[in-house]
Design a protein around this motif. Sequence first.
Motif, PDB file in Angstrom:
ATOM      1  N   LYS A   1       0.824  -1.209   0.000  1.00 44.04           N
ATOM      2  CA  LYS A   1       0.000   0.000   0.000  1.00 44.04           C
ATOM      3  C   LYS A   1       0.863   1.265   0.000  1.00 44.04           C
ATOM      4  N   THR A   2       2.037   1.178   0.643  1.00 39.11           N
ATOM      5  CA  THR A   2       2.881   2.370   0.742  1.00 39.11           C
ATOM      6  C   THR A   2       3.245   2.910  -0.636  1.00 39.11           C
TER       7      THR A   2
ATOM      8  N   GLY B   1       2.649  -2.030  10.392  1.00 42.87           N
ATOM      9  CA  GLY B   1       3.622  -1.435   9.490  1.00 42.87           C
ATOM     10  C   GLY B   1       5.110  -1.651   9.646  1.00 42.87           C
TER      11      GLY B   1
ATOM     12  N   HIS C   1       7.981   4.902   7.369  1.00 35.75           N
ATOM     13  CA  HIS C   1       7.507   5.422   6.088  1.00 35.75           C
ATOM     14  C   HIS C   1       8.487   6.458   5.560  1.00 35.75           C
TER      15      HIS C   1
ATOM     16  N   ASP D   1      -2.882   6.383   6.898  1.00 35.92           N
ATOM     17  CA  ASP D   1      -2.559   4.963   6.943  1.00 35.92           C
ATOM     18  C   ASP D   1      -3.229   4.321   8.151  1.00 35.92           C
ATOM     19  N   GLU D   2      -3.715   3.087   7.971  1.00 43.30           N
ATOM     20  CA  GLU D   2      -4.333   2.328   9.055  1.00 43.30           C
ATOM     21  C   GLU D   2      -5.506   3.071   9.671  1.00 43.30           C
TER      22      GLU D   2
HETATM   23 MG    MG Z   1       1.598  -0.329   5.628  1.00 41.54          MG
END
Ligand code: MG
Length: 718
Positions: free
Chosen positions: A303-304, A553, A334, A398-399
Amino acid sequence: MPDFLLNDIKYLKGVGEARAKTLFKEIGVANFRDLLYYFPFRHVDRSRFYNIAELHGEDLPAVQIKGRFLSFLTEGEGVRKRLKGLFSDGHKIIETVWFSKINFFASQYKPGVDYVIFGKPSLYHNVYSIAHPEVEIYNPLKPPSGFRGVYTVTESLRKKGVSVLTFRKLLEEIIKNPAFNSIPEILPNAIIERYRLMPLKEAFIQMHFPESADKLQKAIERFKFEELYFLELNILRFSFERSGKIKGIPFSKIGQKFNHFYYNGLPFELTDAQKKVLREIWTDMKSGRQMNRLLQGDVGSGKTLVAFFSALIAIDNGYQAAIMAPTEILARQHFETLQEWSRTCGVTIDLLTGSSRSAQRKRIHEGLESGELNLIIGTHALIEDNVKFKNLGLAVIDEQHRFGVAQRARMWSKSENIPHVLVMTATPIPRTLAMTVYGDLEVSVIDQLPPGRTPVTTFVRFENSRVEVDNLIFRQLKEGRQVYIVYPLIEENEKLDLKSLEEGYQRTRDTFYDYKVCYVHGKMKPDEKALQMDKFVSGEARIMVATTVIEVGVNVSNATLMVIENAERFGLSQLHQLRGRVGRGAAKSYCVLMGKTNSGAETKKRLGIMAETTDGFLISEADLKMRGPGDLEGTLQSGLPFNLKVANLARDGQILSRARQAAMDVLAGTPELMKKEAAFTTSDANLHPLKLDTNEIRIAKNEIQTRFSKTIDWSLIS
Ligand code: MG
Ligand code: ADP
């Protein structure tokens, strides 16, 4: 004649002022309608009479017996005082017992009269007895039969003499009133027909006094549908209103940075699923409508990278992008990945978290305001008030499930223009459900993992295999690999958990004394946490003892083994998330679920599922079936600012889909139901627009008003 239903409950025969007050205070029942919607929490089968002689064993169901009271006597003193009644069916005697309202019951039941008693018998000194039985006079013309509702009766209600039987009597009063016959249907007729729903009046009757299990089922289904239909109607109205009001920034081109990274910077080929999702995102971003999209993809699905490409679209069009992560650890990870990618295509990037130093903070704030910074990675710090963007074009979150709807909305106020929003999550939530819970998000799914992953081999082990597990750890360490050892940390018994984590840490250091061990948990200061994480990421520490803070993550591809302690305390979906931390490189990886030695068969079976599959969707389905919607429901409920009464989002997915479709059809055909600024936009081609008549429109508006307007603060998302 809707007024009948709005009658104050105190006017119902058998209620009166005092009970009415208690009914309202205890269960929110103010009028006839409220009482009709106070549904039984279960039903009992009253078609069968038992002989007392038939009763055997300890754990009996509730039974009904026909017979007569022979005598009453009181026993005990003070709080232990009780009334005992001997009840005979003509062949054998059973005891009945009351602990309160003794005088009332003692004078209530007459000898020589046939009664039907109902309740759950328990065995004391070889005699069966029923405490606080339901008692009715036996009517040979109308013997008890079929199903009866059982209602939740609170202590205060009981004190006011309101019992399960009272509820039945009150409901009978309402239903047999001639005015009940003319209560209006609240669902449009066309919908009743199209979805073969039980009409309202009959559904009320079957819900409270079902004639058969089948009819009861149909009634329940109808009320679930009804509830979800009005919910959807409301959510969709707001989402159309929002999309009518908010203009999205139209991004007209795929530019140089994107292309450069795609052709020169990308370390691997995108998976087909990543490409598909990127096309969906690009379609949104160029449409002129604001993108509001949920991106679901199993852990490790990449997804990143999708987030980065989306950011490049914004940046190439002269706008900024932000990526917000739920934890500092994750934000930093990230940042490290994206910094490298950014370098290859000339994107300026920085990291803003709670522990950024003030000089750096100031520099970042300036960079964001001037537009010098293209891309910012960060935590909650990003939604702090003094952060302003020159022109934020895309916000990636994210999340999702760690952020509420409100926080998502705050991202919108950071810039003059309203950014496109991409929300990413690894929690597999069915599409319709996601759209409902998150208001109005469109959903994209990455349903494929990058190639070359070897699935993680999972074992279930118990305390008696400790040595075997330790040796497995040794083997990985010898091969130069790294190992996670995970402990649960659940708020309720935080102290105890922290202790077991600390003991685990100590034990790990003692056992693997030749290797460096680091240690992370959620209560640590961010600095300390970062320090410990760094030791593991750099490879200096070979074992990490941690709580679930590593759940989301974290990416260390040299980690090939995860041991999860007290695995029985985790939900399967959470285990799946955790397990996703290993198997990130090409090397064979393992996960060991350590259960308690005396775990039950159910637990063993549950953990066994983890050993059988690595498919996140299958796992979450199995979890749903076995544990009930616990985990998922928590996630869902946190997205939904109110409680449903009959329907259950996690279990009633099918009904939800149909109800949503119905609401969509109605809105497509009946624009009068929407506010003036609303624009009907939907990518669902599958519409059968349905025109409501004036009366139906009035009823629908009315229902939405009574059901939802009090409980939802829509200003947060619209
Ligand atoms: Mg992730
Ligand atoms: P998640 O969806 O869980 O956030 P990540 O984005 O962290 O997954 O990706 C997991 C790993 O897979 C990363 O190391 C990433 O570089 C790698 N990856 C992503 N896309 C691909 C791809 N198309 N081919 C190979 N590896 C990929």
